[in-house]
Design a protein around this motif. Sequence first.
Motif, PDB file in Angstrom:
ATOM      1  N   ALA A  70      12.862  -6.511  19.462  1.00 38.80           N
ATOM      2  CA  ALA A  70      12.301  -5.895  18.402  1.00 38.80           C
ATOM      3  C   ALA A  70      10.461  -6.012  18.806  1.00 38.80           C
ATOM      4  O   ALA A  70      10.398  -7.238  18.622  1.00 38.80           O
ATOM      5  N   LEU A  71       9.987  -5.174  18.367  1.00 41.04           N
ATOM      6  CA  LEU A  71       8.556  -5.459  18.295  1.00 41.04           C
ATOM      7  C   LEU A  71       7.942  -5.542  17.068  1.00 41.04           C
ATOM      8  O   LEU A  71       8.641  -5.473  15.707  1.00 41.04           O
ATOM      9  N   PRO A  72       6.616  -6.392  16.665  1.00 43.76           N
ATOM     10  CA  PRO A  72       6.245  -6.498  15.343  1.00 43.76           C
ATOM     11  C   PRO A  72       5.755  -5.276  14.581  1.00 43.76           C
ATOM     12  O   PRO A  72       5.638  -5.131  13.551  1.00 43.76           O
ATOM     13  N   GLN A  73       5.649  -4.262  15.496  1.00 42.56           N
ATOM     14  CA  GLN A  73       5.268  -2.847  14.799  1.00 42.56           C
ATOM     15  C   GLN A  73       6.664  -2.321  14.227  1.00 42.56           C
ATOM     16  O   GLN A  73       7.519  -2.351  14.685  1.00 42.56           O
ATOM     17  N   ASN A  74       6.395  -1.695  12.915  1.00 39.81           N
ATOM     18  CA  ASN A  74       7.507  -1.164  12.043  1.00 39.81           C
ATOM     19  C   ASN A  74       7.097   0.097  11.659  1.00 39.81           C
ATOM     20  O   ASN A  74       6.090   0.615  11.281  1.00 39.81           O
ATOM     21  N   THR A  75       8.355   0.795  11.395  1.00 42.67           N
ATOM     22  CA  THR A  75       8.294   2.047  10.546  1.00 42.67           C
ATOM     23  C   THR A  75       8.767   1.510   8.921  1.00 42.67           C
ATOM     24  O   THR A  75       9.600   0.708   9.046  1.00 42.67           O
ATOM     25  N   LEU A  76       8.000   2.053   7.894  1.00 39.05           N
ATOM     26  CA  LEU A  76       8.177   1.499   6.744  1.00 39.05           C
ATOM     27  C   LEU A  76       8.737   2.660   5.808  1.00 39.05           C
ATOM     28  O   LEU A  76       8.154   3.881   5.935  1.00 39.05           O
ATOM     29  N   VAL A  77       9.723   2.745   4.921  1.00 34.72           N
ATOM     30  CA  VAL A  77      10.324   3.779   4.225  1.00 34.72           C
ATOM     31  C   VAL A  77      10.075   3.247   2.516  1.00 34.72           C
ATOM     32  O   VAL A  77      10.925   2.298   2.106  1.00 34.72           O
ATOM     33  N   ALA A  78       9.442   3.602   1.711  1.00 32.14           N
ATOM     34  CA  ALA A  78       9.490   3.516   0.494  1.00 32.14           C
ATOM     35  C   ALA A  78      10.311   4.549  -0.144  1.00 32.14           C
ATOM     36  O   ALA A  78      10.067   5.817  -0.002  1.00 32.14           O
ATOM     37  N   ALA A  79      11.151   4.003  -1.177  1.00 33.21           N
ATOM     38  CA  ALA A  79      12.302   5.097  -1.548  1.00 33.21           C
ATOM     39  C   ALA A  79      12.643   4.918  -2.856  1.00 33.21           C
ATOM     40  O   ALA A  79      12.653   3.590  -3.169  1.00 33.21           O
ATOM     41  N   GLY A  80      13.119   5.883  -3.293  1.00 35.70           N
ATOM     42  CA  GLY A  80      14.072   5.955  -4.719  1.00 35.70           C
ATOM     43  C   GLY A  80      15.126   6.842  -4.904  1.00 35.70           C
ATOM     44  O   GLY A  80      14.916   7.946  -3.975  1.00 35.70           O
ATOM     45  N   THR A  81      16.095   6.784  -5.597  1.00 36.67           N
ATOM     46  CA  THR A  81      17.155   7.738  -5.649  1.00 36.67           C
ATOM     47  C   THR A  81      16.812   8.912  -6.360  1.00 36.67           C
ATOM     48  O   THR A  81      15.753   8.940  -7.306  1.00 36.67           O
ATOM     49  N   ARG A  82      17.554   9.930  -6.305  1.00 36.12           N
ATOM     50  CA  ARG A  82      17.297  11.094  -7.280  1.00 36.12           C
ATOM     51  C   ARG A  82      18.707  11.781  -7.299  1.00 36.12           C
ATOM     52  O   ARG A  82      19.652  11.493  -6.750  1.00 36.12           O
ATOM     53  N   GLY A  83      19.031  12.554  -8.383  1.00 36.28           N
ATOM     54  CA  GLY A  83      20.422  12.966  -8.690  1.00 36.28           C
ATOM     55  C   GLY A  83      20.647  14.241  -8.183  1.00 36.28           C
ATOM     56  O   GLY A  83      21.827  14.717  -8.660  1.00 36.28           O
ATOM     57  N   ASP A  84      19.824  14.838  -7.512  1.00 37.59           N
ATOM     58  CA  ASP A  84      20.296  16.365  -7.189  1.00 37.59           C
ATOM     59  C   ASP A  84      20.725  16.726  -5.768  1.00 37.59           C
ATOM     60  O   ASP A  84      20.762  17.833  -5.306  1.00 37.59           O
ATOM     61  N   GLU A 125       0.828  -1.092   0.088  1.00 39.92           N
ATOM     62  CA  GLU A 125       0.100  -0.121   0.035  1.00 39.92           C
ATOM     63  C   GLU A 125       1.170   1.280  -0.054  1.00 39.92           C
ATOM     64  O   GLU A 125       0.455   2.068  -0.816  1.00 39.92           O
ATOM     65  N   LEU A 126       1.964   1.391   0.853  1.00 33.80           N
ATOM     66  CA  LEU A 126       2.965   2.354   0.938  1.00 33.80           C
ATOM     67  C   LEU A 126       3.445   2.753  -0.501  1.00 33.80           C
ATOM     68  O   LEU A 126       3.481   3.952  -1.006  1.00 33.80           O
ATOM     69  N   ALA A 127       3.974   1.556  -1.197  1.00 30.74           N
ATOM     70  CA  ALA A 127       4.520   1.981  -2.526  1.00 30.74           C
ATOM     71  C   ALA A 127       3.518   2.319  -3.558  1.00 30.74           C
ATOM     72  O   ALA A 127       3.767   3.329  -4.234  1.00 30.74           O
ATOM     73  N   ASP A 128       2.296   2.129  -3.593  1.00 26.36           N
ATOM     74  CA  ASP A 128       1.267   2.631  -4.186  1.00 26.36           C
ATOM     75  C   ASP A 128       0.975   4.231  -3.923  1.00 26.36           C
ATOM     76  O   ASP A 128       0.741   4.955  -4.864  1.00 26.36           O
ATOM     77  N   HIS A 129       0.932   4.431  -2.558  1.00 31.59           N
ATOM     78  CA  HIS A 129       0.764   5.655  -2.127  1.00 31.59           C
ATOM     79  C   HIS A 129       2.079   6.641  -2.601  1.00 31.59           C
ATOM     80  O   HIS A 129       1.852   7.649  -3.011  1.00 31.59           O
ATOM     81  N   TYR A 130       3.154   6.027  -2.593  1.00 32.55           N
ATOM     82  CA  TYR A 130       4.223   6.818  -3.172  1.00 32.55           C
ATOM     83  C   TYR A 130       4.088   7.196  -4.363  1.00 32.55           C
ATOM     84  O   TYR A 130       4.375   8.343  -4.887  1.00 32.55           O
ATOM     85  N   ALA A 131       3.751   6.255  -5.357  1.00 33.25           N
ATOM     86  CA  ALA A 131       3.571   6.251  -6.988  1.00 33.25           C
ATOM     87  C   ALA A 131       2.593   7.277  -6.933  1.00 33.25           C
ATOM     88  O   ALA A 131       2.766   8.243  -7.801  1.00 33.25           O
ATOM     89  N   GLU A 132       1.225   7.353  -6.168  1.00 36.04           N
ATOM     90  CA  GLU A 132       0.300   8.600  -6.439  1.00 36.04           C
ATOM     91  C   GLU A 132       1.091   9.827  -6.335  1.00 36.04           C
ATOM     92  O   GLU A 132       0.659  10.858  -6.908  1.00 36.04           O
ATOM     93  N   VAL A 133       1.693   9.819  -5.115  1.00 36.12           N
ATOM     94  CA  VAL A 133       2.281  11.483  -4.660  1.00 36.12           C
ATOM     95  C   VAL A 133       3.533  11.748  -5.464  1.00 36.12           C
ATOM     96  O   VAL A 133       3.451  12.806  -5.972  1.00 36.12           O
ATOM     97  N   VAL A 134       4.418  10.698  -5.879  1.00 34.48           N
ATOM     98  CA  VAL A 134       5.744  11.120  -6.285  1.00 34.48           C
ATOM     99  C   VAL A 134       5.567  11.096  -7.787  1.00 34.48           C
ATOM    100  O   VAL A 134       6.544  11.570  -8.623  1.00 34.48           O
ATOM    101  N   GLY A 135       4.824  10.293  -8.308  1.00 33.98           N
ATOM    102  CA  GLY A 135       4.566   9.993  -9.772  1.00 33.98           C
ATOM    103  C   GLY A 135       5.444   9.074 -10.347  1.00 33.98           C
ATOM    104  O   GLY A 135       5.360   8.748 -11.434  1.00 33.98           O
ATOM    105  N   THR A 136       6.300   8.352  -9.703  1.00 30.46           N
ATOM    106  CA  THR A 136       7.053   6.961 -10.185  1.00 30.46           C
ATOM    107  C   THR A 136       6.794   6.042  -8.954  1.00 30.46           C
ATOM    108  O   THR A 136       6.817   6.316  -8.078  1.00 30.46           O
ATOM    109  N   ARG A 137       7.209   4.685  -9.513  1.00 27.88           N
ATOM    110  CA  ARG A 137       7.302   3.767  -8.591  1.00 27.88           C
ATOM    111  C   ARG A 137       8.541   3.848  -7.533  1.00 27.88           C
ATOM    112  O   ARG A 137       9.532   4.182  -7.982  1.00 27.88           O
ATOM    113  N   PRO A 138       8.290   3.486  -6.250  1.00 28.49           N
ATOM    114  CA  PRO A 138       9.671   3.471  -5.615  1.00 28.49           C
ATOM    115  C   PRO A 138      10.545   2.244  -5.942  1.00 28.49           C
ATOM    116  O   PRO A 138      10.031   1.215  -6.428  1.00 28.49           O
ATOM    117  N   THR A 139      11.618   2.268  -5.795  1.00 27.27           N
ATOM    118  CA  THR A 139      12.743   1.439  -5.891  1.00 27.27           C
ATOM    119  C   THR A 139      12.558  -0.039  -5.125  1.00 27.27           C
ATOM    120  O   THR A 139      12.553  -1.078  -5.360  1.00 27.27           O
TER     121      THR A 139
END
Length: 409
Positions: free
Chosen positions: A63-77, A22-36
């Motif tokens: 460690a707990l079963p609860q997690n922080t997730l980061v969907a990410a992709g690189t940028r060149g700037d 779901e987070l990857a889809d959300h990233y794609a909606e907001v950023v305009g590309t799929r995360p890596t």
Amino acid sequence: MSAPTDAAQWYPLRRVEDRARELADHYAEVVGTRPTGVWAAPGRVNLIGEHVDYNDGLCLPMALPQNTLVAAGTRGDGRLVAHSAQRPGEPVEVALADVGPGRPPGWGGYVAGAVAMLLDGAEGLGRNDFGLTAMVDSDVPVGAGLSSSAALSCSTILAADDLLGTGWATDDGGRGRLVDACVRAENEVAQAPTGGMDQAAALRCTAGHALLLDCRDGCVEQVPFDLVAHDLALLVVDTRAEHSHSGGEYANRRAGCEAAARDLGVASLREVVDAPLDETLNRLSDNALKPLVRHVVSEIGRVRDVVDLLRAGRVREIGPVLDASHVSLRDDYRVSAKELDLAVYTARVAGALGARMTGGGFGGSAIALVPADAATEVAEHVHASFTAARLRPPGFLLAQPSAAGHRVL
Ligand code: GLA
């Protein structure tokens, strides 16, 4: 303020793979590309060994079963652009070269700080050579003393490490370097005085185990902690009482320990753990420091006791050691709070085998070791005691020793 309810409130827990998709889809909606990819890092509870990490001591988080997730992709700037699912429409954007003390402020400091510190430590790379777009989402309760901050910096650094090709996360030694980078990010950029236990838990724990962390040399040992096999559960009570590291109490205790070590002529209080406690206390010139030293020395001893009991499979017997830890933190180290004391007391009366505050204190969470079939009942009792005391209703979750941070998608 939430309306009083009759039932204890449990934090929901969803499959990390579903959340990542779901987070990857959300990233794609907001950023305009799929995360890596999507990377996760967990929150933690500390079973025992509190306020000893910055004294080169021993602690035993899981460690707990609860997690922080980061969907990410690189940028060149050379920039970091971070979005938060919890704060839509408020992205943080900063040139990595500009990341420094208090810059950027708030949650963005943990994200940008982690990337900047990784770049600073990676050979042949500068802060202008890499940029990152990230979208974060967390089900680690925030402000609950369950290390949501470390989960944020650690999930980010795992993403950057993978995307950058540094590859430190592939072995435990490299993960130790990522821990150090995250501690620097939190201390120097987010300006949160953390000691290193939380980041080690987020990056070095394994499922089914507590992590014996020796803060003197960074060595770890995985100690089996199989709650299910012993018909036990570890109930976490988020008292929802505000806790804050920036409130100077944490720094104040830390400074007290450093002053005591100086007075005793040692590099850290770890050095006096095996000396007779009475003699050590008698050598202190400042009486006000005695309770601090008594806590640190006795707490490291309790970590050893719990590890011995766990290794011997005598899991139920750790209960009284947890109780003793709470008393020491409440009376000697003075970092408890009325909400934590109430949660611990009520859990014990309702059938817990042992209970204590966990984390930095002054609010945040308590843990209670309970027979598995009594977890709901103990939670209901704690909930009722908070209602009777006219306190905000606590939140509950069950801690299962879970895996360290990793790539999910
Ligand atoms: C906070 C800090 C940790 C540790 C605990 C107390 O969680 O971030 O480094 O000092 O308090 O044990």
